[in-house]
Design an enzyme around this catalytic site. Structure first.
Site, PDB file in Angstrom:
ATOM      1  N   ALA A 157       0.836  -1.196   0.000  1.00 30.57           N
ATOM      2  CA  ALA A 157       0.000   0.000   0.000  1.00 30.57           C
ATOM      3  C   ALA A 157       0.874   1.250   0.000  1.00 30.57           C
ATOM      4  O   ALA A 157       1.992   1.246   0.510  1.00 30.57           O
ATOM      5  CB  ALA A 157      -0.910  -0.001   1.224  1.00 30.57           C
TER       6      ALA A 157
ATOM      7  N   ASN B 243       8.587   9.318   4.190  1.00 31.45           N
ATOM      8  CA  ASN B 243       7.333   9.973   3.810  1.00 31.45           C
ATOM      9  C   ASN B 243       6.537  10.349   5.048  1.00 31.45           C
ATOM     10  O   ASN B 243       6.577   9.670   6.072  1.00 31.45           O
ATOM     11  CB  ASN B 243       6.504   9.070   2.888  1.00 31.45           C
ATOM     12  CG  ASN B 243       5.505   8.213   3.646  1.00 31.45           C
ATOM     13  OD1 ASN B 243       4.405   8.659   3.978  1.00 31.45           O
ATOM     14  ND2 ASN B 243       5.892   6.964   3.933  1.00 31.45           N
ATOM     15  N   ARG B 244       5.830  11.434   4.916  1.00 31.63           N
ATOM     16  CA  ARG B 244       4.843  11.847   5.919  1.00 31.63           C
ATOM     17  C   ARG B 244       3.583  12.304   5.177  1.00 31.63           C
ATOM     18  O   ARG B 244       3.041  13.389   5.415  1.00 31.63           O
ATOM     19  CB  ARG B 244       5.409  12.948   6.830  1.00 31.63           C
ATOM     20  CG  ARG B 244       6.006  14.157   6.116  1.00 31.63           C
ATOM     21  CD  ARG B 244       6.344  15.256   7.140  1.00 31.63           C
ATOM     22  NE  ARG B 244       6.952  16.429   6.527  1.00 31.63           N
ATOM     23  CZ  ARG B 244       8.254  16.638   6.414  1.00 31.63           C
ATOM     24  NH1 ARG B 244       9.116  15.724   6.874  1.00 31.63           N
ATOM     25  NH2 ARG B 244       8.711  17.745   5.846  1.00 31.63           N
TER      26      ARG B 244
ATOM     27  N   GLY C 123       0.430  11.300   5.158  1.00 34.44           N
ATOM     28  CA  GLY C 123      -0.751  11.582   5.968  1.00 34.44           C
ATOM     29  C   GLY C 123      -2.050  11.097   5.358  1.00 34.44           C
ATOM     30  O   GLY C 123      -3.085  11.775   5.470  1.00 34.44           O
ATOM     31  N   PHE C 124      -2.016   9.925   4.735  1.00 34.56           N
ATOM     32  CA  PHE C 124      -3.240   9.325   4.183  1.00 34.56           C
ATOM     33  C   PHE C 124      -3.951  10.255   3.192  1.00 34.56           C
ATOM     34  O   PHE C 124      -5.184  10.417   3.240  1.00 34.56           O
ATOM     35  CB  PHE C 124      -4.223   8.932   5.294  1.00 34.56           C
ATOM     36  CG  PHE C 124      -3.815   7.768   6.141  1.00 34.56           C
ATOM     37  CD1 PHE C 124      -2.683   7.015   5.862  1.00 34.56           C
ATOM     38  CD2 PHE C 124      -4.573   7.406   7.252  1.00 34.56           C
ATOM     39  CE1 PHE C 124      -2.322   5.928   6.653  1.00 34.56           C
ATOM     40  CE2 PHE C 124      -4.230   6.315   8.049  1.00 34.56           C
ATOM     41  CZ  PHE C 124      -3.098   5.580   7.752  1.00 34.56           C
TER      42      PHE C 124
ATOM     43  N   ASN D 274      -4.921  -0.535   8.632  1.00 34.44           N
ATOM     44  CA  ASN D 274      -3.660   0.157   8.915  1.00 34.44           C
ATOM     45  C   ASN D 274      -3.715   0.751  10.316  1.00 34.44           C
ATOM     46  O   ASN D 274      -4.384   1.762  10.553  1.00 34.44           O
ATOM     47  CB  ASN D 274      -3.421   1.241   7.866  1.00 34.44           C
ATOM     48  CG  ASN D 274      -2.016   1.814   7.929  1.00 34.44           C
ATOM     49  OD1 ASN D 274      -1.332   1.692   8.931  1.00 34.44           O
ATOM     50  ND2 ASN D 274      -1.578   2.449   6.857  1.00 34.44           N
TER      51      ASN D 274
ATOM     52  N   SER E 282       0.693   3.433  10.589  1.00 33.85           N
ATOM     53  CA  SER E 282       1.348   4.569   9.949  1.00 33.85           C
ATOM     54  C   SER E 282       1.793   5.559  11.017  1.00 33.85           C
ATOM     55  O   SER E 282       1.022   5.891  11.920  1.00 33.85           O
ATOM     56  CB  SER E 282       0.392   5.265   8.976  1.00 33.85           C
ATOM     57  OG  SER E 282       0.945   6.489   8.535  1.00 33.85           O
TER      58      SER E 282
ATOM     59  N   ASN F  27       2.248   8.637  10.457  1.00 38.15           N
ATOM     60  CA  ASN F  27       1.966   9.970   9.936  1.00 38.15           C
ATOM     61  C   ASN F  27       0.561  10.486  10.227  1.00 38.15           C
ATOM     62  O   ASN F  27       0.182  11.556   9.770  1.00 38.15           O
ATOM     63  CB  ASN F  27       2.210   9.980   8.421  1.00 38.15           C
ATOM     64  CG  ASN F  27       3.634   9.590   8.088  1.00 38.15           C
ATOM     65  OD1 ASN F  27       4.571  10.036   8.731  1.00 38.15           O
ATOM     66  ND2 ASN F  27       3.791   8.731   7.086  1.00 38.15           N
ATOM     67  N   THR F  28      -0.222   9.719  10.984  1.00 36.66           N
ATOM     68  CA  THR F  28      -1.505  10.181  11.493  1.00 36.66           C
ATOM     69  C   THR F  28      -1.395  10.209  13.008  1.00 36.66           C
ATOM     70  O   THR F  28      -1.190   9.162  13.631  1.00 36.66           O
ATOM     71  CB  THR F  28      -2.648   9.241  11.061  1.00 36.66           C
ATOM     72  OG1 THR F  28      -2.781   9.284   9.636  1.00 36.66           O
ATOM     73  CG2 THR F  28      -3.962   9.648  11.697  1.00 36.66           C
TER      74      THR F  28
ATOM     75  N   LYS G  64      -2.121  -4.427   9.796  1.00 33.31           N
ATOM     76  CA  LYS G  64      -0.748  -4.071   9.424  1.00 33.31           C
ATOM     77  C   LYS G  64      -0.074  -3.402  10.607  1.00 33.31           C
ATOM     78  O   LYS G  64      -0.575  -2.413  11.144  1.00 33.31           O
ATOM     79  CB  LYS G  64      -0.731  -3.146   8.207  1.00 33.31           C
ATOM     80  CG  LYS G  64       0.682  -2.849   7.698  1.00 33.31           C
ATOM     81  CD  LYS G  64       0.649  -2.144   6.355  1.00 33.31           C
ATOM     82  CE  LYS G  64       2.063  -1.949   5.799  1.00 33.31           C
ATOM     83  NZ  LYS G  64       2.044  -1.341   4.440  1.00 33.31           N
TER      84      LYS G  64
ATOM     85  N   ASN H 202       5.075  -1.985   8.518  1.00 30.75           N
ATOM     86  CA  ASN H 202       4.951  -0.637   7.971  1.00 30.75           C
ATOM     87  C   ASN H 202       6.329   0.046   8.023  1.00 30.75           C
ATOM     88  O   ASN H 202       7.347  -0.599   8.236  1.00 30.75           O
ATOM     89  CB  ASN H 202       3.919   0.149   8.790  1.00 30.75           C
ATOM     90  CG  ASN H 202       3.149   1.159   7.964  1.00 30.75           C
ATOM     91  OD1 ASN H 202       3.731   1.868   7.138  1.00 30.75           O
ATOM     92  ND2 ASN H 202       1.854   1.236   8.179  1.00 30.75           N
ATOM     93  N   THR H 203       6.343   1.363   7.841  1.00 29.08           N
ATOM     94  CA  THR H 203       7.587   2.127   7.899  1.00 29.08           C
ATOM     95  C   THR H 203       8.046   2.298   9.350  1.00 29.08           C
ATOM     96  O   THR H 203       7.282   2.099  10.291  1.00 29.08           O
ATOM     97  CB  THR H 203       7.406   3.503   7.256  1.00 29.08           C
ATOM     98  OG1 THR H 203       6.334   4.207   7.936  1.00 29.08           O
ATOM     99  CG2 THR H 203       7.054   3.366   5.784  1.00 29.08           C
TER     100      THR H 203
ATOM    101  N   TYR I  90       7.832  -2.016  -2.425  1.00 31.27           N
ATOM    102  CA  TYR I  90       7.419  -0.659  -2.785  1.00 31.27           C
ATOM    103  C   TYR I  90       8.654   0.187  -3.068  1.00 31.27           C
ATOM    104  O   TYR I  90       8.959   0.507  -4.217  1.00 31.27           O
ATOM    105  CB  TYR I  90       6.546  -0.048  -1.679  1.00 31.27           C
ATOM    106  CG  TYR I  90       6.086   1.377  -1.918  1.00 31.27           C
ATOM    107  CD1 TYR I  90       6.514   2.130  -3.011  1.00 31.27           C
ATOM    108  CD2 TYR I  90       5.194   1.989  -1.038  1.00 31.27           C
ATOM    109  CE1 TYR I  90       6.087   3.439  -3.217  1.00 31.27           C
ATOM    110  CE2 TYR I  90       4.747   3.294  -1.239  1.00 31.27           C
ATOM    111  CZ  TYR I  90       5.197   4.015  -2.329  1.00 31.27           C
ATOM    112  OH  TYR I  90       4.763   5.290  -2.522  1.00 31.27           O
TER     113      TYR I  90
END
Length: 345
Positions: free
Chosen positions: A65, A114-115, A117-118, A176, A179, A181-182, A221, A250-251, A322
């Site tokens: 993703a 990356n950030r 943010g969906f 998810n 992440s 970033n949220t 995830k 994830n990251t 990815y």
């Protein structure tokens, strides 16, 4: 002599990373529509088709993703050789994501921060896009998340909205929780929070299975930044709660592998080659806890065929790529698929 992708990458990498991202996807769609991709990547026999979670995967290599957030490039990506494509992360309502710039290449490390943010068009648009895909015969996963302005105590409502909308067209659905970033999202990986969320989603899954006459597997995830007690606790929750599969990982928020790089201080999740070892360790840890009772999709830092093999040998049933796909291009997909074919597991 450089191949076509090397030449394309040399041009794309002169652009801002996010601009290059969108331009690349648009180019892939145009190449698919004009049948150029079918000429460059003729259909081949399935490499080591495998059944996992009751689904038939043409091969063990999928797209993680984050690349195709909207689900509008599935046919083109499938043409490149992916056995499955996971779209999203998609939220109930459209979301612009975090302020730009928010995507950074660390070329010498073959890594990305990356950030985002969906940023996505919302679940209804994602479902509509998937319905338009025609040529892809592999497996399609929906990666779902909550909107940024939805408080954690109401997060389950967002996931349920996405689950209901995606269920008729998805082959599997990935939740998810991880992440970075949220704000506050990773709190949902807590033992009690994940248990409550899983209970509600499984109840809805059972209802939707009766309504639609099919069971769509539900996966979570998780992050690579978990300590052993946390892995043990989550594994217990997932097994007891009836989760159908796990995506690891994830990251990462860690920066040690890229310390000293000018971009190392950028906020966001780090992916790519620096994540290889850590994600494999997490896969091995969960696999040990599961004892074969729950399948794992291994993702994180797969930069060559041997990395993919290592993930499978650590306990994964499938793998996703990815970041290295961005740096190396389509040849990585088929290299990994061919290597996993030789395992015959």
């Amino acid at each position: 002599m450089p191949d076509a992708y090397d030449l394309a990458r040399s041009l794309l990498f002169r652009l801002d990373a996010e601009t290059a991202h969108h331009l690349s996807l648009k180019g892939l769609r145009l190449a698919e529509e004009s049948r150029l991709l079918s000429a460059l990547f003729p259909a081949s026999e399935c490499i080591a088709p495998v059944e996992v979670m009751g689904l038939r995967f043409p091969n063990r290599v999928g797209l993680a993703a984050g690349l195709d957030k909207e689900g509008n490039t599935i046919d083109a990506l499938g043409r490149l050789g992916f056995g499955f494509v996971e779209i999203g992360t998609i939220t109930p309502r459209p979301q612009v994501g975090n302020p730009k710039p928010r995507l950074f290449r660390l070329v010498e490390h073959e890594a990305i921060i990356n950030r985002m943010g969906f940023n996505n068009p919302g679940i209804d648009a994602g479902v509509a896009n998937v319905k338009k895909s025609k040529a892809f015969e592999g497996v399609i996963g929906f990666n779902i998340g909550k909107n940024k302005d939805t408080p954690n105590e109401n997060a389950a409502d967002d996931y349920l909205t996405c689950l209901r909308a995606a269920y008729p067209v998805a082959d599997y659905i990935a939740v998810n929780l991880s992440s970075p970033n949220t704000p506050g999202l990773r709190d949902l990986q807590g033992e009690e929070a994940s248990e409550r969320l899983l209970e509600r989603l499984k109840k809805e899954q059972e209802s939707l299975a009766k309504e639609h006459g099919k069971k769509v597997p539900l996966l979570f995830k998780v992050a690579p930044d978990l300590d052993p007690p946390h892995v043990t606790a989550l594994a217990r929750v997932f097994l007891n709660g009836g989760l159908d599969g796990l995506i690891a990982t994830n990251t990462t928020l860690a920066r040690e592998p890229v310390a000293g790089h000018p971009r190392a201080g950028e906020a966001g999740g780090l992916s790519g080659r620096p994540l290889t070892q850590r994600s494999t360790e997490i896969i091995r840890a969960f696999a040990g806890e599961f004892g074969g009772r729950l399948p794992i999709i291994g993702v994180g830092g797969i930069s060559c065929a041997q990395d993919a093999v290592d993930k499978i040998q650590a306990g994964a049933s499938l793998v996703q790529i990815y970041s290295a796909f961005i740096f190396q291009g389509p040849r990585l997909i088929r290299d990994c698929a061919a290597a996993l074919d030789t395992l015959r597991m």
